[in-house]
Design a protein around this motif. Structure first.
Motif, PDB file in Angstrom:
ATOM      1  N   SER A 303     -26.221  73.836   8.218  1.00  0.00           N
ATOM      2  CA  SER A 303     -26.896  72.561   8.526  1.00  0.00           C
ATOM      3  C   SER A 303     -26.000  71.625   9.333  1.00  0.00           C
ATOM      4  N   GLY A 304     -24.705  71.967   9.441  1.00  0.00           N
ATOM      5  CA  GLY A 304     -23.779  71.094  10.175  1.00  0.00           C
ATOM      6  C   GLY A 304     -23.220  69.974   9.299  1.00  0.00           C
ATOM      7  N   LYS A 305     -23.583  69.974   8.015  1.00  0.00           N
ATOM      8  CA  LYS A 305     -23.130  68.878   7.144  1.00  0.00           C
ATOM      9  C   LYS A 305     -21.597  68.899   6.945  1.00  0.00           C
ATOM     10  N   ALA A 306     -21.058  70.102   6.796  1.00  0.00           N
ATOM     11  CA  ALA A 306     -19.603  70.193   6.575  1.00  0.00           C
ATOM     12  C   ALA A 306     -18.849  69.737   7.827  1.00  0.00           C
ATOM     13  N   LEU A 307     -19.393  70.082   8.998  1.00  0.00           N
ATOM     14  CA  LEU A 307     -18.765  69.657  10.256  1.00  0.00           C
ATOM     15  C   LEU A 307     -18.776  68.124  10.355  1.00  0.00           C
ATOM     16  N   GLU A 308     -19.908  67.558   9.951  1.00  0.00           N
ATOM     17  CA  GLU A 308     -20.050  66.093   9.977  1.00  0.00           C
ATOM     18  C   GLU A 308     -18.998  65.430   9.073  1.00  0.00           C
ATOM     19  N   VAL A 309     -18.824  66.004   7.879  1.00  0.00           N
ATOM     20  CA  VAL A 309     -17.833  65.449   6.951  1.00  0.00           C
ATOM     21  C   VAL A 309     -16.434  65.547   7.556  1.00  0.00           C
ATOM     22  N   PHE A 310     -16.146  66.682   8.176  1.00  0.00           N
ATOM     23  CA  PHE A 310     -14.825  66.880   8.796  1.00  0.00           C
ATOM     24  C   PHE A 310     -14.586  65.808   9.874  1.00  0.00           C
ATOM     25  N   ALA A 311     -15.603  65.589  10.706  1.00  0.00           N
ATOM     26  CA  ALA A 311     -15.491  64.600  11.785  1.00  0.00           C
ATOM     27  C   ALA A 311     -15.260  63.206  11.198  1.00  0.00           C
ATOM     28  N   HIS A 312     -15.992  62.921  10.158  1.00  0.00           N
ATOM     29  CA  HIS A 312     -15.921  61.617   9.497  1.00  0.00           C
ATOM     30  C   HIS A 312     -14.514  61.416   8.899  1.00  0.00           C
ATOM     31  N   MET A 313     -13.988  62.471   8.264  1.00  0.00           N
ATOM     32  CA  MET A 313     -12.655  62.381   7.658  1.00  0.00           C
ATOM     33  C   MET A 313     -11.601  62.104   8.736  1.00  0.00           C
ATOM     34  N   ILE A 314     -11.704  62.813   9.858  1.00  0.00           N
ATOM     35  CA  ILE A 314     -10.721  62.627  10.937  1.00  0.00           C
ATOM     36  C   ILE A 314     -10.768  61.184  11.450  1.00  0.00           C
TER      37      ILE A 314
END
Ligand code: URA
Length: 436
Positions: A303-314
């Motif tokens: 769903s891309g949710k994990a990628l979104e979290v990674f981007a947000h964390m960075i």
């Protein structure tokens, strides 16, 4: 008490008391014990071992050398994973955002490179602006808002480990079950976790080469964690080859981004990542069984949710807000990127993974002194896996190097440390067993 007397007793194979260990760790933390004394102590412990009681005392003293985090205001389990150290091991970069997207909190305190293995905080330091040493408030805020924050050891979290770790890295005192147990757990216990999953690696790229010693390490970590009130499990995973297709700092961040995007997922890397994350979700009672947890994690990835979290964390930790869209623009690139071909065509039968990890230090992607600045761009991409066919047109890897001399050094190392054969070798499963 005198530090030199404590070192002498360990040198002479005597059992140290809890008071002596606490005194020594306090001295490391307040700076009254010199680096040469720390090095002597770690070598004495390395050579003569520490009992289970000494290991527990050392772990707790190191945990208590700084702040112990409390997460009482958070409404979901606090979890983490830690690896005993490997080559190409970028699992933390993907696993933390996957777990956060699944609804648990991951305050991950990661280490720098150690011996021949890479360190997650060095990898993240290759992202411009990303702060692996944030203030306590920023760390807390990021975990609360994003669900995960991967940072390095800050000044006040297990500071004794930070000091000992840097000295072990350059004094040949890494491969010791009690020292690894205390190092890993002091950080993890200081982070105030409910559940911990350990990725204990065995094989020629791990600190513990044979399975029996790796099991001993896993047992030591799980037992000491339990003693300190944290539930822990361990997976024993294969480190007889590099993990994934990249080795180095920036290149591993890029592989993690590709993994989260779904553009490329190395199968062994994918398997181990999913299993470690699934175990944590089951331990946290988010799912009843590993299969359900695994299915949910795959949905989260797709769903891309994990990628979104990674981007947000960075972005939260000071990195570029558009890092995911422009990864190649932000990550440092080596001056030279060239393929290396095998000396003999054939199937990759084995590799000397430790030497491959050490060659990254030769490329200045790892340290020879504690203060050394790293070349984040150096490393390897498109790295072959055991069972792959390679020949004069199919490279064993691409070397990313600062200059021709470094390229030649790395090409030679790879050619010498990757063995081919005319027969296709039997492949080992990436996960050997789970230990409770
Ligand atoms: N990871 C750590 O944090 N410490 C060790 O000693 C080995 C791996």
């Amino acid at each position: 008490m005198l530090p030199q007397e404590i070192i002498r007793r360990k040198r002479d194979r005597q059992e140290l008391t809890n008071e002596e260990i606490c005194f020594f760790i306090k001295g490391i933390t307040d700076g009254s014990i010199a680096d040469c004394q720390i090095g002597s102590f770690t070598m004495a412990a390395f050579l003569n071992g520490l009992s289970a009681e000494e290991t527990a005392s050392l772990t707790l003293a190191m945990r208590d050398s700084g702040e112990i985090l409390k997460w009482s205001k958070l409404d979901a389990p606090i979890v983490d994973k830690h690896s005993s150290g490997g080559v190409g091991d970028k699992i933390s970069l993907m696993l933390a955002p996957m777990l956060a997207a699944a609804g648990v909190y991951v305050p991950m305190i990661s280490g720098r490179g150690l011996g021949h293995t890479g360190g997650t905080s060095d990898k993240l330091d290759s992202i411009p602006g990303y702060n692996t040493q944030p203030s306590r408030d920023l760390f807390f805020q990021t975990v609360k808002d994003v669900g995960c924050a991967i940072i390095g050891q800050t000044g006040n979290l297990a500071p004794a480990d930070k000091k000992i770790y840097a000295i072990r890295d350059v004094s040949a005192t890494v491969e010791s079950i009690p020292l690894i147990t205390a190092s890993i757990l002091s950080k993890k216990l200081a982070a105030g976790l409910d559940n911990l999953i350990m990725d204990v690696k065995f094989g020629n790229g791990a600190f513990m080469e044979d399975i029996d010693t790796a099991q001993e390490l896993a047992r030591s970590i799980v037992d000491v964690a339990k003693l300190a009130g944290t539930q822990a499990k361990a997976l024993l995973t294969d480190m007889n080859q590099v993990l994934g297709t990249t080795v180095g700092n920036a290149v591993e961040v890029k592989e993690a981004v590709d993994y989260l995007k779904g553009s490329y997922r190395d199968i062994r890397l994918h398997n181990i990542t999913l299993n470690l994350a699934s175990e944590l979700l089951v331990m946290s009672k988010c799912f009843d069984n590993i299969n359900d947890a695994r299915g949910n994690l795959i949905k989260i990835l797709d769903s891309g949710k994990a990628l979104e979290v990674f981007a947000h964390m960075i972005a939260n930790l000071g990195g570029p807000a558009d890092f995911i869209e422009k990864t190649d623009k932000y990550l440092p690139q080596a001056a030279i990127i060239k393929p290396v071909f095998p000396l003999c065509a054939g199937y990759v039968e084995s590799m000397n993974t430790r030497n491959i990890g050490l060659s990254i230090i030769g490329l200045k992607g790892g340290r020879t002194t504690p203060e050394q600045k790293l070349d984040y761009a150096s490393g390897y991409t498109s790295f072959c896996q055991i069972g792959d066919y390679v020949d004069e047109q199919t490279p064993i890897a691409f070397v990313h190097a600062a200059n021709e001399e470094d390229y030649n050094f790395a090409a030679d190392e790879l050619q010498r440390n990757i063995i081919t054969s005319i027969d296709k070798p039997k492949l080992l499963p990436p996960i050997f067993k789970t230990m409770e």
